[in-house]
Structures are given as structure tokens and as C-alpha cells.
Scaffold this motif. Structure first.
Motif, short mmCIF file in Angstrom:
data_model
loop_
_atom_site.label_atom_id
_atom_site.label_comp_id
_atom_site.label_asym_id
_atom_site.label_seq_id
_atom_site.Cartn_x
_atom_site.Cartn_y
_atom_site.Cartn_z
N ALA A 39 0.83 -1.21 0.00
CA ALA A 39 0.00 0.00 0.00
C ALA A 39 0.86 1.26 0.00
CB ALA A 39 -0.93 -0.01 1.21
N LEU A 40 1.93 1.26 0.79
CA LEU A 40 2.84 2.42 0.82
C LEU A 40 3.50 2.60 -0.54
CD1 LEU A 40 4.32 4.73 2.19
CD2 LEU A 40 5.93 3.05 3.13
N ASN A 41 3.93 1.52 -1.14
CA ASN A 41 4.55 1.61 -2.46
C ASN A 41 3.57 2.22 -3.47
OD1 ASN A 41 6.92 0.78 -4.25
ND2 ASN A 41 5.15 -0.04 -5.33
N ILE A 71 7.99 -4.57 7.93
CA ILE A 71 7.19 -3.88 6.93
C ILE A 71 6.98 -2.43 7.36
CG2 ILE A 71 4.96 -3.79 5.73
CD1 ILE A 71 6.73 -6.15 4.89
N GLU A 72 7.37 -1.51 6.49
CA GLU A 72 7.15 -0.08 6.72
C GLU A 72 5.77 0.27 6.18
OE1 GLU A 72 9.10 4.26 5.58
OE2 GLU A 72 9.52 2.54 4.29
N GLU A 73 4.90 0.71 7.07
CA GLU A 73 3.52 1.03 6.68
C GLU A 73 3.32 2.49 6.27
OE1 GLU A 73 1.25 -1.22 6.28
OE2 GLU A 73 2.15 -2.91 7.32
N SER A 74 4.20 3.39 6.77
CA SER A 74 3.99 4.81 6.52
C SER A 74 5.32 5.57 6.56
CB SER A 74 3.05 5.39 7.59
OG SER A 74 3.01 6.79 7.53
N LEU A 75 5.50 6.49 5.62
CA LEU A 75 6.69 7.34 5.62
C LEU A 75 6.72 8.23 6.86
CD1 LEU A 75 6.73 8.52 1.88
CD2 LEU A 75 8.18 6.80 2.95
N LYS A 78 8.76 7.15 10.31
CA LYS A 78 10.21 6.89 10.33
C LYS A 78 10.78 7.08 11.75
CE LYS A 78 11.96 6.62 5.84
NZ LYS A 78 10.89 5.90 5.21
N ALA A 79 10.41 8.15 12.42
CA ALA A 79 10.94 8.41 13.78
C ALA A 79 10.56 7.27 14.72
CB ALA A 79 10.43 9.74 14.31
N GLU A 80 9.34 6.79 14.61
CA GLU A 80 8.90 5.69 15.48
C GLU A 80 9.68 4.41 15.17
OE1 GLU A 80 7.03 6.34 18.08
OE2 GLU A 80 7.11 8.38 17.28
N TYR A 81 9.91 4.14 13.90
CA TYR A 81 10.69 2.95 13.52
C TYR A 81 12.13 3.05 14.04
CZ TYR A 81 6.87 2.02 10.17
OH TYR A 81 5.66 1.78 9.57
N ILE A 82 12.71 4.24 13.96
CA ILE A 82 14.07 4.45 14.46
C ILE A 82 14.12 4.15 15.95
CG2 ILE A 82 15.79 6.24 14.96
CD1 ILE A 82 15.00 7.44 12.15
N LYS A 83 13.16 4.66 16.69
CA LYS A 83 13.11 4.41 18.15
C LYS A 83 12.86 2.93 18.44
CE LYS A 83 11.15 8.95 19.04
NZ LYS A 83 9.91 9.65 19.42
N GLU A 84 11.88 2.36 17.76
CA GLU A 84 11.50 0.96 18.00
C GLU A 84 12.68 0.00 17.76
OE1 GLU A 84 8.56 -2.29 15.84
OE2 GLU A 84 7.98 -0.16 15.82
N HIS A 85 13.50 0.31 16.77
CA HIS A 85 14.61 -0.57 16.42
C HIS A 85 15.95 -0.08 16.99
CE1 HIS A 85 12.16 -3.18 13.92
NE2 HIS A 85 11.54 -2.08 13.54
#
Length: 131
Positions: A39-41, A71-75, A78-85
Motif C-alpha cells: 500500500a505504501l509503495n 514492513i514499513e507502513e507509513s513514511l 520513520k521516527a517511530e521505527y528508528i526508536k523501535e529498532h
């Protein structure tokens, strides 16, 4: 241990993908790759990827220098993904130069040069000539 995170669609896997992921891994000890959801793509490129997200994730996860995928669901997340990982370094291709500098309070932001002369869009156009 330095943790690196990067993102991409990684549709029609090619040597440019391999090279940027290898170079991203060289910046740290652990490489996490966010794979754009189908969906993001579609929202970014107005076309569906050739391979579904599950297959693209499996391909990228099989590379010896990739430690984890998600899986990245939304651009916008990004900040949340950085924190989560727990990423120390965000790596993006230089076609995104400057667009993620706002994340520098969370981690180092690095843009790597893309492999010249190859792109997924270009490959898909070339393949379509033979349809």
C-alpha cells in the motif's frame, strides 16, 4: 554495538540494492531494513510493486548482511521505527538527500550514493518492452 536502519521498496532486486545494503551494514554491527508495504509503495509510486511485500521481505532477509526486516507502513512513522529498532544511524540513498535531516536528533543520518546506471523503474520499463 551500532545499529543501522534503512528503508526501501526493494522491488525487482538488483545490484544497486545489494551494494547500498552492503555499504549500510559496514557502518555498524546490525542492519535492520524496513520494506515498504504494498500500500505504501502504491501511494508513493502510483503502481503496485512487481513482487508482494512478503516476497520482497523474504528476499532481503535472506541476504547475509541483513540482520532484520520489517514492513514499513507509513513514511510518517520513520521516527517511530528508528526508536523501535534502537537505530544509531539512518541510511538512505542520495536521491533522498536532505529529506530526512529532521531525524538527526534521534540518530545520525547518512545518505549513500546510488549505483549509477541502474534503477528499478528503469528495469521495469526495459522488461515491458518485451511484452
Amino acid at each position: 554495538m551500532k545499529r543501522v536502519i534503512t528503508f526501501g521498496t526493494f522491488d525487482v532486486l538488483h545490484v544497486g540494492h545489494i551494494r547500498i545494503l552492503e555499504r549500510a551494514k559496514q557502518l555498524g554491527h546490525h542492519l535492520t531494513v524496513g520494506i515498504s508495504s504494498d500500500a505504501l509503495n502504491f501511494s508513493k509510486k502510483q503502481r503496485n510493486p512487481v513482487y508482494p511485500e512478503k516476497d520482497r521481505s523474504e528476499l532481503i532477509a535472506s541476504l547475509k548482511f541483513v540482520d532484520a526486516v520489517f514492513i514499513e507502513e507509513s513514511l510518517e512513522l520513520k521516527a517511530e521505527y528508528i526508536k523501535e529498532h534502537a537505530a544509531d544511524i539512518l541510511v538512505m540513498g542520495d536521491d533522498w538527500e536532505g529529506k530526512f535531516d529532521f531525524l538527526s536528533p534521534l540518530c545520525e543520518v547518512t545518505y549513500l550514493k546510488r549505483t549509477e546506471g541502474i534503477s528499478t523503474t528503469q528495469l521495469i520499463a526495459e522488461i515491458r518492452k518485451y511484452e
